[in-house]
Design a protein around this motif. Structure first.
Motif, PDB file in Angstrom:
ATOM      1  N   LYS A  37       2.000  -4.401   3.244  1.00  0.00           N
ATOM      2  CA  LYS A  37       3.349  -3.841   3.304  1.00  0.00           C
ATOM      3  C   LYS A  37       3.229  -2.321   3.209  1.00  0.00           C
ATOM      4  O   LYS A  37       2.624  -1.799   2.287  1.00  0.00           O
ATOM      5  CB  LYS A  37       4.191  -4.391   2.148  1.00  0.00           C
ATOM      6  N   ILE A  38       3.794  -1.660   4.223  1.00  0.00           N
ATOM      7  CA  ILE A  38       3.723  -0.199   4.294  1.00  0.00           C
ATOM      8  C   ILE A  38       5.144   0.344   4.181  1.00  0.00           C
ATOM      9  O   ILE A  38       6.054  -0.140   4.864  1.00  0.00           O
ATOM     10  CB  ILE A  38       3.147   0.241   5.670  1.00  0.00           C
ATOM     11  N   GLY A  39       5.329   1.363   3.350  1.00  0.00           N
ATOM     12  CA  GLY A  39       6.668   1.926   3.199  1.00  0.00           C
ATOM     13  C   GLY A  39       6.671   3.430   3.308  1.00  0.00           C
ATOM     14  O   GLY A  39       5.679   4.057   3.718  1.00  0.00           O
ATOM     15  N   LYS A  89      -1.557   4.487  11.755  1.00  0.00           N
ATOM     16  CA  LYS A  89      -2.256   3.736  12.823  1.00  0.00           C
ATOM     17  C   LYS A  89      -3.706   3.487  12.424  1.00  0.00           C
ATOM     18  O   LYS A  89      -4.230   2.395  12.606  1.00  0.00           O
ATOM     19  CB  LYS A  89      -2.241   4.563  14.127  1.00  0.00           C
ATOM     20  N   ASN A  90      -4.369   4.504  11.893  1.00  0.00           N
ATOM     21  CA  ASN A  90      -5.777   4.358  11.490  1.00  0.00           C
ATOM     22  C   ASN A  90      -5.943   3.328  10.392  1.00  0.00           C
ATOM     23  O   ASN A  90      -6.841   2.493  10.432  1.00  0.00           O
ATOM     24  CB  ASN A  90      -6.325   5.705  10.992  1.00  0.00           C
ATOM     25  N   ILE A  91      -5.042   3.389   9.413  1.00  0.00           N
ATOM     26  CA  ILE A  91      -5.118   2.430   8.302  1.00  0.00           C
ATOM     27  C   ILE A  91      -4.930   1.009   8.840  1.00  0.00           C
ATOM     28  O   ILE A  91      -5.646   0.080   8.468  1.00  0.00           O
ATOM     29  CB  ILE A  91      -4.038   2.757   7.241  1.00  0.00           C
ATOM     30  N   LEU A  92      -3.982   0.867   9.750  1.00  0.00           N
ATOM     31  CA  LEU A  92      -3.635  -0.483  10.216  1.00  0.00           C
ATOM     32  C   LEU A  92      -4.650  -1.062  11.187  1.00  0.00           C
ATOM     33  O   LEU A  92      -4.602  -2.259  11.481  1.00  0.00           O
ATOM     34  CB  LEU A  92      -2.232  -0.483  10.827  1.00  0.00           C
ATOM     35  N   LYS A  93      -5.575  -0.223  11.665  1.00  0.00           N
ATOM     36  CA  LYS A  93      -6.637  -0.746  12.543  1.00  0.00           C
ATOM     37  C   LYS A  93      -7.391  -1.877  11.858  1.00  0.00           C
ATOM     38  O   LYS A  93      -7.957  -2.746  12.494  1.00  0.00           O
ATOM     39  CB  LYS A  93      -7.630   0.379  12.875  1.00  0.00           C
ATOM     40  N   ASN A  94      -7.427  -1.804  10.520  1.00  0.00           N
ATOM     41  CA  ASN A  94      -8.151  -2.823   9.747  1.00  0.00           C
ATOM     42  C   ASN A  94      -7.409  -4.148   9.649  1.00  0.00           C
ATOM     43  O   ASN A  94      -7.968  -5.145   9.219  1.00  0.00           O
ATOM     44  CB  ASN A  94      -8.388  -2.315   8.320  1.00  0.00           C
ATOM     45  N   ILE A 142       4.020  -9.885  -3.569  1.00  0.00           N
ATOM     46  CA  ILE A 142       3.744  -8.517  -3.101  1.00  0.00           C
ATOM     47  C   ILE A 142       3.211  -7.733  -4.302  1.00  0.00           C
ATOM     48  O   ILE A 142       3.887  -7.627  -5.323  1.00  0.00           O
ATOM     49  CB  ILE A 142       5.042  -7.836  -2.605  1.00  0.00           C
ATOM     50  N   ILE A 143       2.001  -7.188  -4.179  1.00  0.00           N
ATOM     51  CA  ILE A 143       1.418  -6.474  -5.323  1.00  0.00           C
ATOM     52  C   ILE A 143       0.880  -5.119  -4.852  1.00  0.00           C
ATOM     53  O   ILE A 143       0.137  -5.048  -3.865  1.00  0.00           O
ATOM     54  CB  ILE A 143       0.293  -7.300  -5.985  1.00  0.00           C
ATOM     55  N   GLY A 144       1.275  -4.072  -5.558  1.00  0.00           N
ATOM     56  CA  GLY A 144       0.864  -2.730  -5.196  1.00  0.00           C
ATOM     57  C   GLY A 144      -0.034  -2.089  -6.226  1.00  0.00           C
ATOM     58  O   GLY A 144      -1.264  -2.235  -6.184  1.00  0.00           O
ATOM     59  N   ARG A 145       0.595  -1.375  -7.184  1.00  0.00           N
ATOM     60  CA  ARG A 145      -0.166  -0.546  -8.128  1.00  0.00           C
ATOM     61  C   ARG A 145      -1.273  -1.293  -8.846  1.00  0.00           C
ATOM     62  O   ARG A 145      -2.353  -0.735  -9.083  1.00  0.00           O
ATOM     63  CB  ARG A 145       0.804   0.092  -9.143  1.00  0.00           C
ATOM     64  N   SER A 146      -1.033  -2.555  -9.225  1.00  0.00           N
ATOM     65  CA  SER A 146      -2.070  -3.283  -9.978  1.00  0.00           C
ATOM     66  C   SER A 146      -3.335  -3.456  -9.150  1.00  0.00           C
ATOM     67  O   SER A 146      -4.409  -3.674  -9.708  1.00  0.00           O
ATOM     68  CB  SER A 146      -1.573  -4.673 -10.386  1.00  0.00           C
ATOM     69  N   LEU A 158       0.848  -1.199   0.000  1.00  0.00           N
ATOM     70  CA  LEU A 158       0.000   0.000   0.000  1.00  0.00           C
ATOM     71  C   LEU A 158       0.886   1.252   0.000  1.00  0.00           C
ATOM     72  O   LEU A 158       1.223   1.790   1.046  1.00  0.00           O
ATOM     73  CB  LEU A 158      -0.947  -0.025   1.214  1.00  0.00           C
ATOM     74  N   ASP A 159       1.233   1.703  -1.184  1.00  0.00           N
ATOM     75  CA  ASP A 159       2.080   2.900  -1.305  1.00  0.00           C
ATOM     76  C   ASP A 159       1.257   4.155  -1.564  1.00  0.00           C
ATOM     77  O   ASP A 159       1.805   5.253  -1.664  1.00  0.00           O
ATOM     78  CB  ASP A 159       3.121   2.702  -2.424  1.00  0.00           C
TER      79      ASP A 159
END
Ligand code: C5P
Length: 212
Positions: A28-30, A43-48, A183-187, A8-9
């Motif tokens: 995966k957070i960068g 933190k809010n995003i990761l609550k899920n 690991i898949i992001g943009r697609s 999730l970029d």
């Protein structure tokens, strides 16, 4: 089958993220999202998400700096991606001891997925991986030869593999070459229907795994 780790970029709608969380094997957070959202936003995003939260900071520094960085994030996630090229003593060794104590996992980058990366120094990286004995490895879907080599050298390690879709590798390629997860992001986050895309990718992964 749950073999997708979402990179999730860029932010996604909270409702979509909530639905995605049960469909993927991890997130995966960068730097892009951390810098955009700040730690409170993260933190809010990761609550899920309740498990397999991987921080991809591609750490490559001296021990005390990497320990300081991971200290800020250790309560938010499970794992950290670290560059192997930085070397063992007074760097990765001490970080690994710290993460072990905190019950956090380390993934070492064995090879990058972009064209400019040079695998000539893989023998050195392999030595650092052996000394470190990390939980897992990052190896590229875009370079099947090195991915297979990494799998052969470290068959017991969890391999997570980027480079699918936007970077050119096909869904399922990495799984067929020895990766445990793709690991898949943009697609995914750029698609009109991220959840539908994940379900479709999972179907393709299953079909590919039956063939290879
Ligand atoms: O958008 P895309 O699917 O190309 O995202 C791939 C993700 O994996 C990005 O977050 C990128 O930084 C990361 N990554 C990579 N190659 C590596 C290690 C991590 O593309 N070797």
């Amino acid at each position: 089958m749950n073999k997708i780790i979402l990179a999730l970029d860029e932010p996604l709608d909270y409702k979509i993220l909530k639905d995605i969380s049960s469909q993927v094997a991890g997130i995966k957070i960068g730097w892009p999202l951390i810098l955009e959202q700040g730690l409170e936003g993260i933190k809010n995003i990761l609550k899920n998400f309740d498990n397999n939260i991987i921080f991809d900071l591609k750490l490559a520094d001296i021990d005390s700096t990497m320990i300081k960085i991971t200290t800020h994030l250790k309560n938010l996630g499970d794992s950290f991606i670290v560059h192997a090229f930085v070397g063992y003593n007074e760097s990765i060794r001490e970080l690994k001891e710290f993460l072990d104590k905190e019950n956090k996992k380390m993934y070492l980058v064995s090879s990058m997925s972009h064209k400019g990366w040079n695998d000539n120094f893989y023998p050195y990286i392999k030595e650092v991986i052996k000394m470190t004995n990390p939980y897992g490895l990052v190896a590229p879907a875009t370079r099947p030869k090195i991915l297979k080599t990494v799998k052969k050298d470290f068959p017991e390690k969890i391999i997570i593999s980027p480079g699918i879709g936007a970077q050119g590798a096909k869904i399922g390629d990495a799984l067929c070459n020895g990766a445990n997860y793709e690991i898949i992001g943009r697609s995914i986050y750029n698609s009109k229907d991220p959840i539908g895309t994940i379900l479709e990718f999972q179907k393709i992964q299953e079909e590919r795994l039956n063939e290879c």
